[in-house]
Structures are given as structure tokens and as C-alpha cells.
Write an enzyme that holds these catalytic residues in place. Structure first.
Site, PDB file in Angstrom:
ATOM      1  N   SER A 122       0.876  -1.155   0.000  1.00 36.36           N
ATOM      2  CA  SER A 122       0.000   0.000   0.000  1.00 36.36           C
ATOM      3  C   SER A 122       0.912   1.203   0.000  1.00 36.36           C
ATOM      4  CB  SER A 122      -0.865  -0.017   1.270  1.00 36.36           C
ATOM      5  OG  SER A 122      -1.431   1.266   1.480  1.00 36.36           O
ATOM      6  N   ARG A 162     -34.664 -34.335 -20.937  1.00 38.11           N
ATOM      7  CA  ARG A 162     -33.743 -33.182 -21.075  1.00 38.11           C
ATOM      8  C   ARG A 162     -34.333 -32.039 -20.272  1.00 38.11           C
ATOM      9  NH1 ARG A 162     -32.211 -33.088 -26.184  1.00 38.11           N
ATOM     10  NH2 ARG A 162     -31.135 -34.831 -25.178  1.00 38.11           N
TER      11      ARG A 162
END
Lengths: 463, 463, 463, 463
Positions: C276, C315
Site C-alpha cells: 500500500s 432433457r
């Protein structure tokens, strides 16, 4: 008690009572009573029948276990309940018995019963939110000037005010309280539509019966029976899940700050609370534990009720029944978490000295950004940043405080010495001064809450 | 395209574009530009610097892939973006470069970018909701008098109006539109708090910069940075999930009514739509498919964002990053479902003859309850009920219509013959007459929607 | 790249490549090629046709975007792919074109493609598991004698060996590797059943074509087409989710031990990693962050694939399509987490001094249980327990070490002095001695792993 | 009864009994008894103490409610249980009381109790799976030659054998039974590690005590205490979730085939089962309902236990407690679903005539693909396909059967007439003939199951 010991362990006795089998069944009877009474007032059934029905609408007259067992077989808990009610009414008044549950369907009685007990559940949550918010507000005001480490990505970052953290915990509680009331105002609706939601049996009288029944139960009249359009109901459940999410955030922070090695907060101790006989030094954060458990479980329940929304046609197969079974857990978890945190914060130990020591142990590195900004006006940002980076490295290596190293550096560099006020520089490393902007933000948060939610946070309630 | 082909298959190109990497990154640049501009107006940075920064805030100047790769290593996508932006600004104006992103933090830029693109996503949903609602309203008005089977627990139950079913599908769409706007008004807030949410770097000027930045981006000013208090944001996401739940309900019913053996509804056909070359009789409900897929997936995403709420301290570790990645899917699914259903309903085949035939094939059994109630006034409920039960059994055995058997029975029993009007009795078996109460409910639903949501459903828009 | 930047940020480039659109589509073409080849070998289609088809089965010949767009409309991604393939084959050999995809169905090609790329995904995971396990094993052996605090309910509890913790992290990795292989052996099956799973078109030749196709793709022959019976497939996905769960456990502990205030572990630093700029002291645990993000998201994906199991008839409508879209995320998250932790542990900083300091800072309270047990033999358990409780209280109040207070107490009480060996007593407060049982457990764990998983952990690999 | 009526409605009394509070607590006492006995055998505690402890390890001696209430406060249900047990033992033998729970920790007793009751739960599931599989196998064999519509995307597709559908439902049941046993063999492990999992208190004797305790409880010895490494345990839970997923698939198909308009299957009727007094024609699929409810709820519970895996350090805070509370629901749902489907299939009405009628109502369109393939050999695939497409259109328009139109067409076209055997052509439209390949697949499935799972499906059990 209609929940397992592992569930009871994580909720409150009060919320367990709200969703107890007997309470839900009594709510089913309240529906039947209110329906009959409304129909009598509309002249659909004799007034005497309504009275006879009301007389039998007392859960203690029935064998709950037998009703549930018959319900399994029938495919609906309401079928045997209505049957038993009818039988009981018939003992006193054979004609009245023919008017029981008239024009209604299983889902009407069950959904309405759920609405009735949910209203009580919400009253419990509202009250606990009130109490927890008050405690949190008081702590916020108390700790405006208490410096504490702000932490990002689980690493110490800068200095903030503990009041700022508290205000951040408080605000979602206030918002949740308001939003729960809004969602309740929409979702606590009577369910009454008859077999397929069209009020067909009661014909023209249907709407009036709906209004009267809703009125006597204190519920909203729905635009239309909501047998398979559950959106407002689901929104209410999700609002409870959001609350538990916000409680999970508080519990996360609490558990982190209560770690032995950090020691900034501690839950109250006391006989039998969070102790360990083998490890006398332990003071377990049992409130955080309960709130975190609620927080782990709740997203899944929210998903379950969302997944149940695809209810087929005019009555769902499987999904409606699943939603009913999932629903109470949202409230059981939320109340367990609220009560636990209320207890924790009411007796919270705030160790301001430890907060300060944790800041000090970082040797001023948390003030590097502030120092860099202060120097920038004198030597420009790039140079200021580079200097601080270099000095920070020395802090890590030497263990000496950044403030000290910086003061030395300034003293030794003429260019800096001339334009930097050493007292102002030293002030940058003062935690109290460093929390000024945090305090300002926290005060603004409180002020905004007072403006937006005057019912919940009074304007006069100033720090 | 920043989503997989399986995802693209289930959403719209428009929504995919909203959340495309370039669009999100452009929104990040918009934040940087607006921030610099606000700081210049407040005198915190030179006006020239703000102009220089604005000139570099164009996504097309950057290598998105490289930024993402560097972001992985840095632990934040904003770090390399800011770095590249700074470098680019420095090419033109070295001093301006020192003012880039000043006083802000990674989360400010990323969260705000998400808010900006989410606003566009909501505009898309709002517009599709408007269109689907209009189609649904028109169908509702058209089919008030179309009888169709009502079905409960996936079994034919009674006769209702198809307009009633349509009104039931319409109402949650209107409610969702209104609720999404409410949630957006609360959640579309600027994120700007600096490293730990306290606006420390900008000191006294912080609040003014916040107001100006929010103003130029058209976003709400938050009470306080919401880095780790995500409740309003999560509520917005959940509101999208509720919408998808309501769409799942519609798609469920559509898929059931479109089954070949039921054939009451069919999605539009057309070149390349839902066909099967091998099976020419097939007309696959591909819109229902997309909406059902959205409905399967969304509850889990809702759970994910709820589970991410426990963000630690002042910036979450893992959970914030997870929330960002989960967020777009809520919108991609919802828009896919909305667009699919809009297409389906715009070209919907409503086979009213088949609806009628399905009713007829039940030989009047769906009217048994109505007949029982009609006879009750003459012979009392218990006798009426017993009679219908007996006759219903005969319908099942003989295959003869209930109306016929009942008429015979009445003719043969003097007691009944004298008090029952045979024409009225026959009328009970008329589907059109049977849907009267359903129609009344549907009209009331429309009227309530017009009252409660006049913006969305005009009063003049009467059937 | 077929995933968003927020997803890419959390996974590896390698896994992103496995599930890239082009890779999945190439796998679809591999299926078509293998099918044609098998049919030619069985004499169902001409050998020349198979060769012509093979020549066109190259993803780079096609416009992926156009196929996906047409797929949306068709309701299946395979329909336009087969159409384009057929067209391309026809350019060279019109007859061969009539043999494309013969006897197969959309789901055959898509599911098989997913199986093929999943096999590669599993190879990646297996390799990373191998590497992370090796690192973890080496660390385990290194730190058998490193004392560290054991913590329960997020509070310091007793002293353990860091090797014990490491062995606890290692074991589930080894188990996951083995279980993933078992699940893969069952789930990596060819999908080939034709329109409704019965291989009807190929008639008698069906089974032989299945065997040949599976053989050439290196896949298992399924007992029966598994179009809508997804249990083995789902088990494989869940096994990945369990792995991510175990990685989440490691990341949780890592993030807790890496907190600045605890400082026992640190992820490697380095240019651009976890830093940072504003806060030079920060060393963010970015590997833990990625693993925690994976851990947050994965349970929901597991739920999604479980929720998709109820696929209708032959299906599924919506659920199959949803499962396809959800599937890759399980692997993307797991690989992201594995790679991140591998990087973290390969360069892990273990601060044994800090571990020791954290123990010492508890003033010997963590040895209270051990001391109590030692004294019990002399004065009985109740008295020993009471004594320790009292002394522990004094430790907390006075800040003096328990060992010291206890030694004084023993010296002053004749009864104790006579039967307690003061050197033995002092030894109880020695962290190294205290970890003996932990070390024994860890060694047993390693030995059991070597016995049960000799492939993964060699017996010769002794500490 | 420790579950709510809505849960009881959806499970079996047997499974509810397994997880009843008293049963779980009795299992906790069994652990304490077995531990003391093992320690006595190893000479760690006097044999008399173990006997005294055993004498007090009877749940009926204790006030369960009081223990749970104290547990809430203590943060663990085991703390008050051990306290009460100690008190009770002390009434008879003060010295023995000091040996209660020695060297153990709360999590040891609770986790082991869960393992013990889970073993019973698995036995129940195994037995129900045996029964349901047997019924399903018998139906499969019975219906090999029963033609039924295969359906894809919820549309009639082709003709299959009902035996094929049944074999598809059966296979996952057999697989689940085998996998549950495998998972149980790994997961039913003793939990015994003491305070932090290192068996520190029992020192050298620890491992022997572990072996003896596990032996007497019939549990596996774990490599290491699994307090916070839950992978094997979670796998077991997920395996139950997969079972419920497969049951959800069966229930989905059953509910679709039982729709009044399709009427191919019906659940058994009978007094009080699935009826509706108001609608005498209704025969509600209440078994499907229960199984679908289980299927809706279970994925979320699976997610919950996965989400709980990140348990901190040596004992989780919140997540362990949440997992315990979530666990039973997996089994309650699975058993409810299994029992419901067992009842449904044991008395299933299979309406083969209706299955045939549903095929016939499609006018032969489902045979179009087969006809096209048959003609292809004569006139080439493109021409055959085009012809069938044209004729199919005429079927839809005219309502005449495809077989008839095709026969006419062949008769009228010399080219076709000469090479097509009209009897063979007609045979293509014979549903029985059309199911040949489906039957072959089903027989292969059965044969594979018999080979792979000879324990569960006997080879001699041939059709």
C-alpha cells in the site's frame, strides 16, 4: 419445544415460543374464528354458528401430535385441523359444524397463521433492535474521542475513533428497524382466496368477508390472494436476512477485537458465561459466537425462500411447503443474534488503554500518510512520499518510532527545518488529533440518522 | 466479452455490455475525473491538474488486460489503474500527476464504478419491466372472459379466468419496478471515504468534495462511507433476486401450460427459434428455459452477497472481492429472463379452445364444489356434499359428465325437483359463468395496481 | 477472455484458459470428430465423410460470437455449431455433410465438451495440490518443535506445535487429491444417447459407436446416457467445493495469524505484492484474500448444481442450462485459491519468536490445565483445580507469571513442597515440553497419510 | 419432538426420533461412558470410577431443558451436561466424579454424539434405499415393453420404454446407497482430542484410550482429531444431498406424469391420502410434494455445511455451532423424501393405456425422425428430411396421422413405391417397435448395476 437443542442453543426462548407448534396452531384457529365471525356479520352463516365455532377455536382442546400425523398423510396440516375443529363444533352444534372453514382453503388458514405469528416475531425483533441501538448509541457518544486502530484487509491501517466504528455498527441497525417496519406493512396481509384464490364460494360477499376478517385480525387486505405470488412475503424474509448480515458484521469485528492478543474488547463475564473450567484465563466471546452462527446460516435460508418462489399455478407442490418450514429459522437466528449482541454490548468491556497500546506498538507507521501530506506542502508530494517511505523502512528495521526519526531528519535538514513547525509535526503523531476526521464523520452519521429516522433516534439525544 | 458463452446464452447483449470490463473501467475513470474536478473546485488541487487528469480518464488509452494482471498481484484492481493513470497524466503534466486519486482509496473507485454501471443496469431492467408489464396488462384485459383450469398441487382444481392468472403474473412485475426504484434511490450512493473511511486526508474539505463528486456523478451522498456496511447495496441486489423469483413463477406456469399434452400456451415460433430439425413437431419453450435458468441460479447469488456482509473492520478480506464478482450475475440473469419473457409474451399463442377442451375433459368434476353449494340451500350441506361425492364417483367410473348425472338425479328425486331450478343448475356447469368471481378478483387487482402505482399503470388504461 | 475482470482477479490464467469459450468449443468439435470417426469404423458412415468432418472440426474456422448469438435464439449452443460445421463440411464434400452429428443430440456434444475441459481442469488442480502438499509437508516437518498458541473460539487456549497446525492443513489436501481422482474416474464419462438417450438412430450399432467414441476421447463409457441423471457429475463438482472449503480453513487461519497484532505468519512481500503506497507498514495477505473469496463463493455454486439436479424427463428445461453456466466457477475459484496459497506458503515468513512472545505474554495461564493435572496426583483433583483457579486470578490481577506464583506457593506450603518436584513443576511451563503431545499427534497424522495415500506422500519422505 | 410441525410434516417419525434431543443427549452420555471405561482399562482412572460414571450415563436422569438453557449461557451444551453428570456421579461416588470427562473437551462429546446418531440415520436411509430400489427394479422389469413418450425441454419428443425411464430413476439410488456406505466408512470417526486436539492431558496413554473408546463405540479411529478439519464429515453430508437431488429428479418426473391432463402415473389413493373434500376428482401427489420440498431445501443445507468449513484455529467460533444445527435437516429431508417415494411407488398406478393415448394424440409426429432415417437409404438424407418436414407440416394442419400421409405419399410416388417396403414403413409407427433401443439401453443399465453393485442388485434377479 418445536426446535432441536442445537437450534435452541442459538436462539431465544421468546422467539422459540413465537413459532412453537401450539402457537402456530392457535393462530390457525384464530383465522377460523375470525372467518366465521366475518361470515356471520355478512349474513353468510348464522351468528350462532360463528359463536359455536369460536368456542371450539382453542388449541388446548386438540391433540397437536395427532393432527400433524394425519396432516402428513393428507398432504396438508390444515385438513385434519379443520376436520377436528368440525367434529368438536358438532359436539355442541351440528349445524354450526357445516359452516366451519367455509369458502376457505388449507393455504388460507396456514398462511394467515404464519402471518399472525410473524407479526409477533417482528415485534420482538423491533424491540431488541430498539434496545441494541440505544446501547450502541450511548457507546458511540462515549467513545468519540477514543483512538483505536482502523484495520483494512485485516491489517492495521490508520487511527480512527472507536465512536466511528460504533456509529458504523449502529446505522444499519436503525435502517433495518425502519425497513422491517416498511416490509411488514406490505407483507402482513390476510391470506383468503378459497380453493383457487378466486373467492368463488362466497361469490359477491367475498370481498366484504375478506375486509372483515382482515380487520378483526389486524392484517392488511391483499390486492388478491397471494397463494403463489409470494414477493412481498419473501421481501420481508430477506429484510430479516439483511439484518442478520449487519449483525454478522458487528460480530465479526467484535470477535476480532476480542482476540486475546488484541484485547480491545471483551464480552461480559459472569457465572457460567463463556468460561472454561480447564482454562481459567479464557473469556469466550459466546455472544459473538451466536451471532456468527446466525450469520453463517441465514444466507442459505434466504436462498431457500427465494428458490421456493416458482410456485406452480394456483398452489405450489413442494415449494410452498418448503417455504413454510424454512421461514421460522430466519427469525430464530436473527433474534438469537440480536439478544446475544445486546447482552454483549450492554456489558462490554472497552479497553481504551489496550487500544492505545496497539496503536503505539506500530511505532507511528500508521501516521506516515498524514506526515507525508503535511510535508508535501513544503517539499512537494513526490519528495515527501519518498522521504516517508525511506523513514518507514528505518522504523521497521530499527524499531524506533517514526515521529522521532522524522523529527531528527527535519532538524538535520535545513530546508525542512526552516519551513516545518516541529510542534505541528509532532502533533501529527498524536492519536487523539488523528481521529478528528473520524469523529466528524461519526457525528455526521448520527446527525443523518436523527434526521432520517426521528422515531428511532431522537434529535434531543445529543452527545 | 467478459462472460462465458454459457452465461451469454442466458442473458442479453445489452446487459452484458453494461458489465463489460471496459465499461466498468471507464466508470472507474469517471470517478477519478469527478474526484479531481471536485477537488479543484474546492481549491485542494490546481484546476489545471483536474483538467489534465480528465484528459487521461479514457479507458481506450489503457491496456485492460495488463491492469487486471497487475491487479491480481497487487491485491486490488484499482492500484495498477491508478498507477497507469498517474503515468499517463505525468506524460503531459508532471505536477498534475501528483494529484491523481488524492485522498481516495481503491475501494472508493471500485465501489463507485459498480454503482455507476449498476445504475445503467437498473435502467435496462426498468425499461424491460415497463414493456413486459404493458404486454401482460393488455393480455390480462383481453382474457378476462377466457376460462382456463385453475390447478393446485399440479392437479386440475376448478375453473378460473385466464385474465386472473395474467393479473397474478402482472402484479409482482409492477411491484418489482416500484421497489427497485426505491432500493436504487437508497443504494446508488457515492463511495468516498479514503483509506479507512474517515476522509482524513482531505480534512475539513472532505464533506464538500464528497458532495461535489456525488453531484457530478449524479449519485446520492452517503451518510458515511459504506466500505464495510453494505446493507443498502445488498438490499438492492436482493430486490433484483425477488424480481427473478417472480419471473421464475411466470416461467414455471408458462412451461407447464405449454407442455404438448396441455397445449394452452405456446411461445412464438419463427426461423431458428426453439425448433428441432429432427423433431418437426417440437416448439421448445426457449424463453421459459432462459427464465427458469435465471430462476435456478439467482437464489444462490443472493445468498452469496448476503454471506459477504460480514466484512472485517474498515475493509473486507475476501468477502468484498467476492461480492464484486458475484454482483453482475444478478442483473445478467434478471435481464435475460425479462427479455426472454417479453419475447414470449409479445408473440404468445393463447389457445382458448384447448383451454376449454381441457376443462371439458374433466366431465364437470371441477364444478362439483359449486354444485354442492347450490344444493346445500335446498337439502343442507351434509346431504349436498354426500350427493356430489357419490355422483362424482359415478363420473369417474362411467365417463359421463357430472352435469348430466346431476340433472337426471334431480329430475328423479321429487324433493329436489321441486326446489331446484334446472336451468340454474345447468348454468353452474358453464365455464364462462364459473369464472365470474375470478374476473372480479382480477379487476380488483388491476384497480389496486392503478391506485398504488399510478406511474406504472394508468387509470385511463381501462379494459 | 470469457470471464469478468473481477473473476479473473480471483483465479489463474491457466484455469481461465481451460474454460475459455474457444477451448470449450474446440472440445465440442472434438466430440463431433470422434463421433464421425467411430461411426465410420463401425461402417455407419463412409470413411471419407469422417475424414471430411475431421478436417472441419477446428474452432479457428468459426465465428464463436455468431454461434453464441444464434444459439440464444435456437435455445441451444450446439444447434448453430452443428449447422456451421455442416455448412463448412459441405463446402468440401456435400455428402459428408449429411453425416455430421448423426444420431447425436445437442446435449451429447455440450456435455461431452464439458467433460473434456473438466478433465484438464482437474489435471491443473491435481498438480497444484501436489505442489502445495509438498510445501506444506516440508513446513510441517520443519516446525514440529516450534511452539505456537492453540486457539479455541478465537481465544488463546494452550500451547501446540506449529507442525501440528500444518499437519492439520496438509491432511485434507492429500485427501482431496485422492477423492478428486476417484470422483473423476466415475464422472468423466462420454455423453452420447441421441435425442432422448436411447441411441435410437444408431440402433444395434449404438453401443459399439459409444465405446469407440469414448475410447478415442479417453473417456469412460457410461452405463446409460446421463442427460438428466447428473449424480456422478454433481459429486465431482461437490468434491471441488470440499477442496475449496479446506482451503478456506487454511486461509482463515493464515489471515488470523498474519494480523499485525499477532504477526506469527506473513505472506511473501515483493514488488507490487500486497503493498500500500500510503501505508508503508502494510503487508496485505492477498493470497489469503483470494482463497477467502473462493471460499465465500463456492458453497453457493455447490448449492446451484445440486438445485439443478431435478432435470425434467429426458432433457432439462432451464436447470441443465443453468448447471452448465455454474460449473466452471467451481474450478476457477478452487484454482485461484490453490495458486494463491501455494505462493503464500512457498514464501511464507514464519516468525517463531513472535509465536513464542505471544505465548509468553499470557503469563503461563495456558499451562494452568497441565499444572492442575500435575498437582492432582498430590492433592487430588478438586484441590488442584481450586488452587490453579485462585492463582490464575492472581496472574490476571498482578501480571506476574503463573509459574512463578505457583513455585512460591509450593515452596510455602509444606504439604506440597514435600511431594512436588520443583524442577518438574517448572518444566510444565516450558512451551517446548508442552508441545510433545501435539508433535506426537502430528507425526501420527503424517504416518497415517503415508500409509493411506502412498502415491501422494512417500514413506521415505520422513522428517 | 425437537422439530417444528412443518418439518415433521415433511419427514418420517423414525428419522425425527434419531435426531431427537433425548437421543442426541443419550449419545453424549454414551461417549462419556465409553471414555471412562477406556481410561479405566488403560489404568488412567479407577475401574470403580468408570462403573460409577456408567451408572449415571442415562439421559432419563437429567432435565434436558435445563441443560440446554445452561448451555446457551455457557456457550456449549456439553459444559452443563458434564457438570450435571459430575454432580450425579458425586452423589454415589465423590472420587469417581473427579474422573468424569477427563482429558476430553466439549467438542469431543458433541461431535461423537452426532457421529453416533448419524450412523443410525444412515442405517435408516440404507434400508429405505434398499426397499425403494427393489420396488423400482421390479417396476423396471415389468415395464420394459410399455411405450411412453420421452420428453425433452418439457415437450413430447419421441417414444421410449417406461422401463427405460424407471431404470434411469433406479440407477442413482443404487449408486447413492454404495457411495453413502463409502462416505460413512470414512466419516463415522470418533472425535477425541482434548482441549486443543492434541490429547495433551492423557499424554502417552492418549492413543490407546482413543482406540479403546472408538472400539467400544464401533467408530473409526481418526488420523487426528478433526475438530476443525471437517472434510470427511462434510462429504458425508453432501452425499446425502446428492441422494435428495436424485429423489428430486424422480419426484419432478412423477409430478409431471401425474398431472391430470397427462395422467400416466398416479400415486396411491386411500382414506385420508391426498384427497380434497371440496374437489372429489383430485388425487394430489403428496409423495411427490414431500420429495420436492426436500429437494428445494437440501441444496441450501449443503451450502451451509460447506460454508461452515472455515473453522478458526483449533475450535470454530459460530461455524461449528451452525454446522451442528444444520446437519440433521439433511437427513430429515432425505428420509422424508425416500419414505414418501417408497409409498408412492409401492402403490403406483401406471396407466399404460393413457401413455399410449398420449403417444397416439401426436399423430405419429414423434416417429418423424425414424421415418426420415428409413427413407434416407432410399432417397438420401436431405430429400428424406425435407419430405418429412413437409409432411409434418400437413399433419399439424390436417390433424391426420403422419403414418397415413406418408403411406399415401409413398404409394403415389413411383420412385419411392419401388424401393420402400410398405409394411416396414408402417412398422416404424409402431410404439412397441420404437422402444427397442430404449429397452436395450435399460437392460444394459440393469446389467451394469448388477456387475458394479452385486450387493445391492443380485445377478440372479433377472427379468
Amino acid at each position: 419445544m418445536a426446535i432441536s437443542m442445537f437450534d435452541r442453543f442459538l436462539t431465544t426462548p421468546e422467539m422459540a415460543a413465537v413459532f412453537d407448534d401450539a402457537a402456530v396452531m392457535q393462530a390457525m384457529f384464530r383465522f377460523e374464528e375470525a372467518l366465521a365471525s366475518a361470515q356471520a356479520e355478512e349474513g353468510l352463516i348464522p351468528a350462532g354458528a360463528a359463536r359455536a365455532i369460536a368456542g371450539a377455536c382453542k388449541v388446548q382442546l386438540y391433540d397437536i401430535g395427532a393432527i400433524v400425523d394425519a396432516g402428513r398423510r393428507a398432504g396438508s396440516l390444515a385438513i385434519p385441523l379443520v376436520k377436528e375443529l368440525t367434529k368438536t363444533v358438532a359436539l355442541y352444534d351440528a349445524d354450526a359444524a357445516t359452516h366451519v372453514h367455509w369458502g376457505s382453503t388449507s393455504q388460507d388458514v396456514i398462511d394467515t397463521a404464519m402471518v399472525i405469528v410473524t407479526r409477533e416475531a417482528l415485534a420482538l425483533l423491533d424491540d431488541r433492535l430498539r434496545q441494541l441501538s440505544a446501547i450502541m448509541l450511548s457507546l458511540t457518544q462515549q467513545h468519540m474521542d477514543t483512538p483505536v486502530l482502523a484495520r483494512t484487509l485485516m491489517q492495521p491501517a490508520q487511527v480512527t475513533s472507536f465512536g466511528f466504528k460504533l456509529a458504523g455498527w449502529l446505522a444499519p441497525l436503525v435502517r433495518s428497524r425502519a425497513r422491517l417496519r416498511e416490509a411488514a406493512a406490505r407483507a402482513l396481509q390476510l391470506q383468503l382466496g378459497g380453493a383457487v384464490g378466486t373467492l368463488a364460494v362466497m361469490d359477491q360477499a367475498g370481498p366484504a368477508v375478506v375486509r372483515r376478517t382482515a380487520g378483526s385480525l389486524g392484517l392488511k387486505v391483499a390486492d388478491m390472494a397471494w397463494h403463489t405470488q409470494r414477493d412481498e412475503w419473501v421481501r420481508l424474509g430477506l429484510e430479516v436476512a439483511v439484518l442478520t448480515g449487519s449483525l454478522g458484521k458487528i460480530a465479526t469485528d467484535l470477535s476480532l477485537m476480542a482476540q486475546g492478543e488484541i484485547g480491545e474488547l471483551a464480552e461480559p463475564s459472569g457465572a457460567g458465561r463463556g468460561g472454561s473450567s480447564a482454562m481459567p484465563h479464557k473469556r469466550n466471546p459466546v455472544s459473538a459466537m451466536i451471532a456468527l452462527a446466525a450469520f453463517e446460516r441465514t444466507p442459505q435460508r434466504a436462498a431457500a425462500i427465494l428458490a421456493c418462489m416458482g410456485q406452480q399455478h394456483e398452489r405450489g407442490l413442494g415449494n410452498w411447503q418448503a417455504e413454510l418450514a424454512e421461514w421460522p429459522a430466519l427469525f430464530l437466528s436473527a433474534d438469537g443474534a440480536l439478544a446475544a449482541l445486546q447482552e454483549a454490548f450492554a456489558g462490554l468491556t472497552v479497553d481504551a488503554k489496550r487500544m492505545r497500546a496497539n496503536i503505539d506498538s506500530l511505532n507511528g507507521l500508521v501516521f506516515a500518510e498524514a506526515a507525508s501530506i503535511a510535508l508535501a506542502s513544503a517539499i512537494g508530494r513526490p519528495a515527501a512520499h519518498a522521504l516517508l517511505e525511506q523513514l518507514s523502512g528505518r522504523v521497521v528495521d530499527s524499531g524506533r518510532p517514526l515521529g522521532e526519526l522524522l523529527a531528527e531528519h527535519v532538524k538535520n535538514e535545513k530546508k525542512l527545518r526552516d519551513c516545518i513547525d516541529s510542534a505541528a509535526l509532532a502533533a501529527l503523531f498524536d492519536p487523539i488529533r488523528a481521529l478528528a476526521s473520524a469523529k466528524r464523520c461519526a457525528l455526521e452519521q448520527l446527525s443523518a440518522l436523527r434526521t432520517d429516522y426521528p422515531t428511532f433516534l431522537s434529535k434531543n439525544d445529543n452527545p
